[in-house]
Design an enzyme around this catalytic site. Structure first.
Site, PDB file in Angstrom:
ATOM      1  N   LYS A 122       6.515  -9.391  -2.367  1.00 51.91           N
ATOM      2  CA  LYS A 122       5.702  -9.007  -1.212  1.00 51.91           C
ATOM      3  C   LYS A 122       4.400  -8.397  -1.695  1.00 51.91           C
ATOM      4  CE  LYS A 122       5.946  -6.306   3.086  1.00 51.91           C
ATOM      5  NZ  LYS A 122       6.814  -5.465   3.953  1.00 51.91           N
ATOM      6  N   SER A 165       7.410  -6.660   8.879  1.00 53.25           N
ATOM      7  CA  SER A 165       6.203  -7.118   8.210  1.00 53.25           C
ATOM      8  C   SER A 165       6.478  -8.073   7.042  1.00 53.25           C
ATOM      9  CB  SER A 165       5.435  -5.906   7.681  1.00 53.25           C
ATOM     10  OG  SER A 165       6.183  -5.233   6.659  1.00 53.25           O
ATOM     11  N   SER A 170      11.343  -3.709   8.719  1.00 46.64           N
ATOM     12  CA  SER A 170      10.535  -4.814   8.188  1.00 46.64           C
ATOM     13  C   SER A 170      11.232  -5.680   7.146  1.00 46.64           C
ATOM     14  CB  SER A 170       9.221  -4.272   7.611  1.00 46.64           C
ATOM     15  OG  SER A 170       8.382  -3.827   8.646  1.00 46.64           O
TER      16      SER A 170
END
Length: 495
Positions: free
Chosen positions: A79, A159, A183
């Site tokens: 990420k 997210s 998330s």
């Protein structure tokens, strides 16, 4: 096994050690899949194929000598919130569009130490602020799943939507995510994969770009809980550079898969039966209870009375911390600079150009609740309620071992179905936020499909630093659910 993209992380690890496949072959197959599919999915912000091939070659050399760590030769996605030495790290924001860190985050350093091969940096909501992966400065991420009756582009959740999509589509064998209010868990549910939010303090936050420091926690995302367990054992551990890191031993999480749930007490929070919950979410929840009961667990109703305050409390506390954390991106200390005749003008122009609308909205709200005259009314009160939420969990865990709830109030929705009211978007986190506020571990596992063929997940919440029991209970659900569905867009499916 019919093809290279049928490998799970665990089976690929075993095949590599048995020399049935090489790390170079495995890595090249995933690089090819990224090149073939990610132009559509947009799960990557930065790709690193050359570095990945070099790392794979080194992995093969280590494996040939009988050496290499637990992830030797395993292709992963990172990420783009984790700083990676010499590789651009953007937090999906224009303001960090050209930032190349000179150091490595602790989580990614741990993965590299165990031999992982990084394929690149994955897309996310800007500064991890979002529930649909629509706020990235690098464009939205598309969920690889499709509804049975529509070709509409679905959101992957947020997210960590880029991480979820890359795993679900078979572009990587696993990925890192971060979870502030859901998330990891919500995008895992939206894309039919597994994800674990560890106890706050289990994984170091050093080198992870901050959203809300008292809530952010790194965790793994992968096709199943065995793969997540392998990743979490590598990611976790004490780090003296992070003052919130807890010095406690890291267990063998993979071994917990074999524990079973016989005699386990599973709590069902009555407050999670929210008004307007879709019937198919309620039915899946009931099915989860049946699966665990049939596996030998006892189902017990519990109460978390302050759950109803979870979302408003979260969006006060988290946004206040975001306002403080993002103050450093001013065009002087960090971030892109927009010239202006005065210093104040430089700050204003740089932040106006560098931040997207959702980030600006959250900074403004956070600054407001911290301002004179409002600090006591909002922020201080939110911290008191947060303590009550945590006490609810502690009291519940006096009588039960884990809690079972839905992960999200719906399956993935279409990109053009995004609510116009930001508060409606925030409601996607209604089931995940309370565990984040309490700091307890939680996970999501895929448990079925909705009426239109989109994945739905079940959430388990556990005691502090008892991820092992969570994994055991989650594995029981995995075995009962037998979720082997694949998305429409997948590396193992011919285009």
């Amino acid at each position: 096994m019919s093809g290279i993209h049928d490998f799970t992380l665990a089976s690929a690890r075993d095949a590599l050690k048995a020399r049935k496949i090489s790390a170079v072959e495995l890595t090249n197959a995933h690089i090819d899949a990224i090149e073939r599919l990610d132009g559509r999915l947009n799960s990557f912000i930065t790709r690193t194929p050359d570095q990945a091939r070099e790392a794979a070659k080194a992995s093969d050399e280590a494996l040939a000598k009988g050496e290499g760590g637990s992830l030797c030769g395993i292709p992963l996605g990172i990420k783009d919130l984790f700083c990676t030495n010499g590789v651009r790290t953007t937090a999906a924001s224009k303001i960090l569009g050209n930032f190349v860190p000179p150091y490595e985050s602790t989580v990614t350093a741990n993965l590299l130490k165990d031999g992982a091969v990084f394929l690149g940096k994955l897309n996310l909501d800007e500064f991890a602020m979002g529930s649909a992966n629509l706020t990235s400065a690098f464009g939205p991420v598309e969920n690889p799943w499709k509804r049975r009756d529509s070709d509409a582009k679905l959101v992957p959740g947020g997210s960590s939507g880029g991480s979820a999509t890359a795993v679900a589509a078979g572009l990587v064998l696993g990925a890192t995510g971060t979870d502030t209010g859901g998330s990891i868990r919500q995008p895992a549910a939206f894309t039919g994969i597994a994800g674990i939010k560890p106890t706050y303090g289990r994984c170091s936050r050093f080198g992870t770009i901050a959203f809300a420091s008292s809530l952010d926690q790194a965790g793994p995302m992968a096709r199943n809980l065995q793969d997540c367990a392998i990743l979490l054992e590598s990611m976790a551990g004490f780090d003296p550079r992070d003052s919130t890191s807890v010095d406690t031993p890291v267990p063998n999480y993979e071994a917990a898969l074999k524990r079973g749930v016989k005699g386990l007490r599973v709590g069902i929070p009555k407050e999670y039966h929210v008004e307007g919950m879709p019937a198919e979410i309620e039915a899946l929840w009931q099915q989860g209870m049946t699966w665990l009961r049939n596996a030998g667990a006892e189902i017990v109703e519990v109460s978390l009375p302050h759950t109803k305050y979870g979302l408003p409390t979260y969006y006060i506390a988290a946004l206040a911390e975001a306002s403080s954390n993002l103050a450093r991106y001013d065009g002087v200390r960090f971030g892109e600079r927009v010239s202006a005749p005065t210093l104040d003008g430089l700050y204003e122009a740089s932040r106006a150009a560098g931040f997207g609308d959702e980030v600006k909205r959250r900074i403004l709200i956070g600054t407001h609740v911290l301002s004179s005259g409002y600090y006591d009314a909002y922020y201080l009160r939110a911290q008191k309620v947060r303590t009550l939420i945590q006490q609810d969990f502690l009291k519940a865990f006096e009588n039960v071992d884990v809690l079972l709830t839905p992960t999200a109030p719906s399956g993935a929705f279409a990109q053009d179905e995004k609510p116009t009211d930001p508060v409606q978007m925030y409601l996607n986190d209604v089931f995940t936020v309370p565990a984040s506020m309490a700091g307890v571990p939680a996970l999501s596992v895929p448990a079925g499909l909705d009426a239109r063929g989109v994945p739905l997940g079940l959430q388990l919440i556990g005691k502090f630093f008892d991820e092992e029991t969570l994994i055991a209970a989650g594995h029981a659900i995995e075995q009962a659910a037998a979720f082997h569905h694949r998305p429409t867009i997948h590396a193992g499916v011919s285009a």
